[in-house]
Design a protein around this motif. Structure first.
Motif, short mmCIF file in Angstrom:
data_model
loop_
_atom_site.label_atom_id
_atom_site.label_comp_id
_atom_site.label_asym_id
_atom_site.label_seq_id
_atom_site.Cartn_x
_atom_site.Cartn_y
_atom_site.Cartn_z
N LEU A 187 0.86 -1.17 0.00
CA LEU A 187 0.00 0.00 0.00
C LEU A 187 0.90 1.22 0.00
O LEU A 187 1.78 1.35 0.86
CB LEU A 187 -0.90 0.02 1.24
N VAL A 188 0.67 2.12 -0.95
CA VAL A 188 1.50 3.32 -1.06
C VAL A 188 0.60 4.55 -0.98
O VAL A 188 -0.30 4.72 -1.81
CB VAL A 188 2.30 3.33 -2.38
N GLU A 189 0.89 5.39 0.01
CA GLU A 189 0.09 6.59 0.24
C GLU A 189 0.76 7.80 -0.40
O GLU A 189 1.98 7.84 -0.58
CB GLU A 189 -0.07 6.85 1.73
N SER A 190 -0.05 8.80 -0.68
CA SER A 190 0.46 10.08 -1.16
C SER A 190 -0.54 11.17 -0.80
O SER A 190 -1.70 10.88 -0.49
CB SER A 190 0.69 10.05 -2.67
N LYS A 245 -9.00 0.56 -9.64
CA LYS A 245 -7.62 1.01 -9.44
C LYS A 245 -7.05 0.53 -8.10
O LYS A 245 -5.91 0.87 -7.75
CB LYS A 245 -7.55 2.54 -9.49
N ASN A 246 -7.83 -0.21 -7.33
CA ASN A 246 -7.39 -0.66 -6.00
C ASN A 246 -6.91 0.51 -5.15
O ASN A 246 -5.89 0.42 -4.45
CB ASN A 246 -6.28 -1.72 -6.10
N THR A 247 -7.65 1.60 -5.21
CA THR A 247 -7.23 2.85 -4.57
C THR A 247 -8.33 3.38 -3.65
O THR A 247 -9.51 3.32 -3.99
CB THR A 247 -6.88 3.89 -5.63
N SER A 252 -4.30 9.80 -1.01
CA SER A 252 -4.56 8.65 -1.86
C SER A 252 -3.75 7.46 -1.36
O SER A 252 -2.66 7.64 -0.79
CB SER A 252 -4.16 8.93 -3.31
N CYS A 253 -4.26 6.27 -1.59
CA CYS A 253 -3.55 5.05 -1.21
C CYS A 253 -3.85 3.99 -2.26
O CYS A 253 -5.01 3.61 -2.44
CB CYS A 253 -3.99 4.58 0.16
N ALA A 254 -2.82 3.54 -2.94
CA ALA A 254 -2.97 2.55 -3.98
C ALA A 254 -2.37 1.21 -3.54
O ALA A 254 -1.23 1.17 -3.05
CB ALA A 254 -2.29 3.02 -5.26
N ALA A 255 -3.14 0.17 -3.72
CA ALA A 255 -2.66 -1.18 -3.43
C ALA A 255 -2.10 -1.79 -4.71
O ALA A 255 -2.73 -1.69 -5.77
CB ALA A 255 -3.79 -2.04 -2.88
N SER A 295 -7.71 -13.61 3.49
CA SER A 295 -7.27 -12.22 3.38
C SER A 295 -6.34 -11.86 4.54
O SER A 295 -6.33 -12.54 5.58
CB SER A 295 -8.48 -11.29 3.37
N TYR A 296 -5.59 -10.80 4.34
CA TYR A 296 -4.64 -10.33 5.34
C TYR A 296 -4.75 -8.82 5.48
O TYR A 296 -5.20 -8.13 4.57
CB TYR A 296 -3.20 -10.70 4.93
N ASP A 297 -4.30 -8.34 6.62
CA ASP A 297 -4.32 -6.91 6.93
C ASP A 297 -3.02 -6.27 6.47
O ASP A 297 -1.94 -6.71 6.86
CB ASP A 297 -4.48 -6.75 8.45
N TYR A 298 -3.11 -5.23 5.66
CA TYR A 298 -1.94 -4.53 5.17
C TYR A 298 -2.00 -3.07 5.56
O TYR A 298 -3.08 -2.48 5.65
CB TYR A 298 -1.82 -4.64 3.64
N TRP A 299 -0.80 -2.47 5.75
CA TRP A 299 -0.68 -1.07 6.13
C TRP A 299 0.26 -0.34 5.18
O TRP A 299 1.25 -0.91 4.71
CB TRP A 299 -0.12 -0.94 7.55
N GLY A 300 -0.06 0.93 4.95
CA GLY A 300 0.86 1.79 4.23
C GLY A 300 1.93 2.31 5.16
O GLY A 300 1.92 2.06 6.37
#
Length: 121
Positions: free
Chosen positions: A4-7, A75-77, A21-24, A107-112
């Protein structure tokens, strides 16, 4: 590997607006809930807003009427539109998503990595 990438963070004056924004990315089968959390210095991480895969949203009382969470599934965003910002909104904002990777059994928990939002004059 899912990431996960934030901006979109930065410095803004009180009353101003920002959009996060956060794109996976990665090999993803499905994304369930997506959310934004924040952590101010010396405080615990708190949930700001959450959105289901179907678009149902929920907000912390402190941001209701000022923040809007939305997502673009293709966009998985996930986005967080913040307006009427206050100094107490200053924090590191983290994206969170419940992601089902391709070929995984669950499923799993992901963090930016977090993005700093500073509200100051």
């Amino acid at each position: 590997q899912v990431q996960l990438v934030e901006s979109g963070g930065g410095l803004v004056q009180p009353g101003g607006s920002l959009r996060l924004s956060c794109a996976a990315s990665g090999s993803i089968f499905r994304i369930n809930n997506m959310a934004w959390y924040r952590q101010a210095p010396g405080k615990q991480r708190e949930l700001v807003a959450i959105i289901t895969s179907g678009g149902t949203t929920n907000y912390a009382d402190s941001v209701k009427g000022r923040f809007t969470i939305s997502r673009e599934n293709i966009k998985n965003t996930v986005y967080l539109q913040m307006s009427g910002l206050k100094p107490e909104d200053t924090a590191v904002y983290y994206c969170n998503a419940d992601v089902w990777p391709s070929r995984a059994q669950s499923s799993y928990d992901y963090w930016g990595q977090g993005t700093q939002v500073t509200v100051s004059s």
